[in-house]
Design an enzyme around this catalytic site. Structure first.
Site, PDB file in Angstrom:
ATOM      1  N   THR A  33       0.871  -1.174   0.000  1.00  0.00           N
ATOM      2  CA  THR A  33       0.000   0.000   0.000  1.00  0.00           C
ATOM      3  C   THR A  33       0.918   1.238   0.000  1.00  0.00           C
ATOM      4  O   THR A  33       2.074   1.089   0.161  1.00  0.00           O
ATOM      5  CB  THR A  33      -0.913  -0.004   1.240  1.00  0.00           C
ATOM      6  OG1 THR A  33      -1.180  -1.311   1.569  1.00  0.00           O
ATOM      7  CG2 THR A  33      -2.135   0.789   1.046  1.00  0.00           C
ATOM      8  N   ASP A  81      17.358   2.074  12.999  1.00  0.00           N
ATOM      9  CA  ASP A  81      15.932   2.157  13.316  1.00  0.00           C
ATOM     10  C   ASP A  81      15.290   0.770  13.380  1.00  0.00           C
ATOM     11  O   ASP A  81      14.148   0.627  13.791  1.00  0.00           O
ATOM     12  CB  ASP A  81      15.187   3.026  12.296  1.00  0.00           C
ATOM     13  CG  ASP A  81      15.281   4.513  12.647  1.00  0.00           C
ATOM     14  OD1 ASP A  81      15.708   4.841  13.762  1.00  0.00           O
ATOM     15  OD2 ASP A  81      14.927   5.347  11.788  1.00  0.00           O
ATOM     16  N   GLY A  87      13.280  14.685  15.092  1.00  0.00           N
ATOM     17  CA  GLY A  87      13.596  14.363  16.476  1.00  0.00           C
ATOM     18  C   GLY A  87      13.194  12.966  16.887  1.00  0.00           C
ATOM     19  O   GLY A  87      12.673  12.759  17.984  1.00  0.00           O
TER      20      GLY A  87
END
Ligand code: DON
Length: 565
Positions: free
Chosen positions: A377, A419, A469
């Protein structure tokens, strides 16, 4: 683990229908008849407006700003990194573009473990830290489909500044000084950003990036293929092979920016258009708003203990879910129930209105395994006289990303691999925990907090915000939306309010001291573990009044600049 004050770039640009506008260039508050841009750097704001003036639309102007930021704000974002774009076209269509970095084909779940122990420095600095960059592909896709100009038109002004150089502002000089030791590890990085004696360039000194200028011009001439199938891919693959990296030329050829369906949520009488996974931003901004809809914040007032308390409690619940459920929807099942009104109600009743609650673990949204975000998507913000708005957030992750410049190209590679959750229970550089859903895998995109957002009322765009941030992005965007929708604040005013953030783990509330003792004292009494900060975050926001006038502001925390023409 370092905990720096992380910033990232977020230009917000809009151009609008002709009407009488007023402009105060000294307050970063801008109202305009034709166009508006808000970024963290005056040169990026200017190039966006120049692009509108020369016939480009909001999509072209956003890309021009992003490319200029890659030159003048390159410690935050650039073509060696990735981005997310939320687009609302003049015809009412909305779409999002996922230009997130992708793990190389040779990446494996345990690649950051040594003898079973996590090695965070591997996912943060050097050859293993970078994912395949997505910004060039995302910009190309956006411009080809929705822009009016060519990539060359928006690359060349930035190439010129890269070649001529620009004088370092305080933010740049400060960040460069903090990472000079790590940059010195990589000869091409050292050559550009450090002086011959190894010290960093300082405030007011001229930074020239001739290789980056050549790179921009090569892409302008040969198109994005030069980056993904040509010289850039080759040079990066060669450097990786010689320096212990996994990324290959083929990884570049396999990269695609993905058009995804936006995440749409109603909040009171507004509609929020956000970024779906692999961002956690859209999901959790929506989830927290859904929880807060159960409370009459307007009645409590913006600067009240009740409002801060409720926001913090809702953040805790949402971030516990983030750590458990969220990952790349092309690889794992991310429940859509996380943004359902029914689940929000269940969570809202768990909130004690007078006392800080303990959130032991994540919740379980309805139909968690069957109703999931679809596979395949699909932030800056731009709006123009026709009604096109773009919100785009871009990053190379932490300051100067992996610190690696690919020799001869001037391009700083991201460290977005950090991440991922490199091992369950091991926090990343933002202190975030993750689980299997966000484990490393070949071709997978790491979970992000980037939350480019456009807010509609009666089907028309009225507000847009996004921030830098790390996980505080989600909180900053949430606060911007609430302060706009519930408290009617214009962009500059809402950015002047205190930021507050809770990410479930660690169990602490980051809050700016300017909230004042009348808020901080009672929050402590309610059991909140406060970590007072002088300042954190960098958010840009724009709004359009019912009369069609644009207002925008760059975050005063980082000397952001909004301007109009
Ligand atoms: O995608 C994310 O959530 C992080 N890589 C964002 C990093 C960030 O905001 C750093 N800068 N200010």
């Amino acid at each position: 683990m370092h905990r720096r004050h992380f910033l990232k770039t977020l230009p917000v640009i809009a151009s609008g229908a002709a009407m009488s506008g007023a402009l105060d260039p000294f307050t970063a508050q801008a109202a305009t008849p034709h166009g508006i841009a808000a970024t963290v750097h005056p040169l990026a704001t200017k190039v966006a407006l120049d692009t509108l003036k020369k016939g480009g639309n909001a999509i072209d102007a956003t890309i021009a700003a992003g490319l200029m930021l890659g030159v003048v704000d390159g410690f935050n974002s650039g073509i060696g990194g990735g981005c997310f774009m939320v687009i609302r076209r003049a015809n009412g269509e909305v779409m999002v573009i996922d230009g997130r970095e992708m793990a190389p084909a040779a990446a494996t779940r345990d690649m950051y473990l040594k003898d079973g122990k996590a090695m965070p420095e591997w996912s943060q600095t050097g050859a293993l830290a970078a994912g395949v960059p997505g910004e060039v592909a995302a910009f190309d896709l956006a411009q080809k489909n929705y822009g009016k100009l060519k990539l060359a038109d928006v690359l060349l002004p930035a190439a010129e500044i890269a070649e001529k150089g620009f004088r370092l502002p305080i933010e740049y000089a400060d960040r460069l000084g903090r990472v000079q030791k790590e940059l010195a590890l990589f000869p091409a990085s050292k050559e550009i950003f450090l002086k011959a004696n190894g010290s960093a360039l300082r405030l007011g000194e001229l930074l020239k990036q001739e290789d980056l200028a050549k790179t921009y011009r090569a892409i302008a001439k040969e198109g994005s293929d030069w980056f993904y199938r040509g010289e850039f891919a080759q040079r990066t693959g060669d450097w990786m092979k010689a320096n212990g990296g996994l990324m290959t030329k083929e990884d570049f050829a396999n990269y695609k920016a993905v058009l995804r369906e936006p995440l749409r949520t109603k909040y009171r009488d507004h509609e929020i258009i956000g970024m779906p996974p692999p961002s956690s931003g859209g999901v959790h901004v929506a989830q927290i708003l859904n929880i807060l809809e159960h409370f009459d914040l307007a009645q409590f007032g913006s600067e009240s203990v009740e409002t801060y308390h409720l926001i913090i409690e809702a953040m805790k619940l949402a971030f516990a879910d983030r750590a458990w459920w969220l990952g790349d929807p092309d690889f794992v099942s991310v429940p859509r129930g996380l943004v359902s009104k029914a689940y929000a109600q269940e969570l809202a009743v768990r909130i004690n209105r007078k006392q800080a609650g303990k959130v032991e673990k994540h919740g379980t949204p309805p139909n968690a395994t069957t109703d999931i975000f679809r596979k395949h998507t699909t932030h800056y913000t731009v709006a123009d006289a026709e009604g096109n708005w773009v919100a785009c957030t871009a990053t190379i992750n932490t300051t100067f990303g992996s610190k690696v410049v690919v020799p001869g190209t001037g391009v700083v590679l991201n460290n977005e691999m950090d991440d991922f959750s490199i091992q369950p229970g091991v926090p990343n550089s933002f202190g975030l925990l993750g689980n299997e859903a966000n484990a490393v895998a070949a071709g997978k995109r790491p979970l992000s907090s980037m939350s480019p957002t456009i807010v509609l009322k009666d089907g028309k765009p009225v507000f847009s915000a996004g921030a830098a941030g790390g996980p505080t992005i989600i909180s900053q965007v949430l606060l911007a939306v609430i302060r706009h929708v519930d408290f009617g604040m214009p962009p500059l005013r809402l950015l002047q309010q205190a930021n507050v953030h809770h990410q479930w783990s660690p169990d602490e509330v980051k809050i700016e001291a300017k909230a004042g003792e009348h808020i901080l004292g009672p929050l402590k009494q309610r059991g909140h573990n406060l970590k007072q900060m002088s300042s954190f975050g960098a958010c840009q926001a724009i709004a359009q009044t019912p009369a069609g006038e644009f207002h925008g502001a760059g975050d005063p925390r980082v000397n952001g600049k909004a301007d109009t023409f």
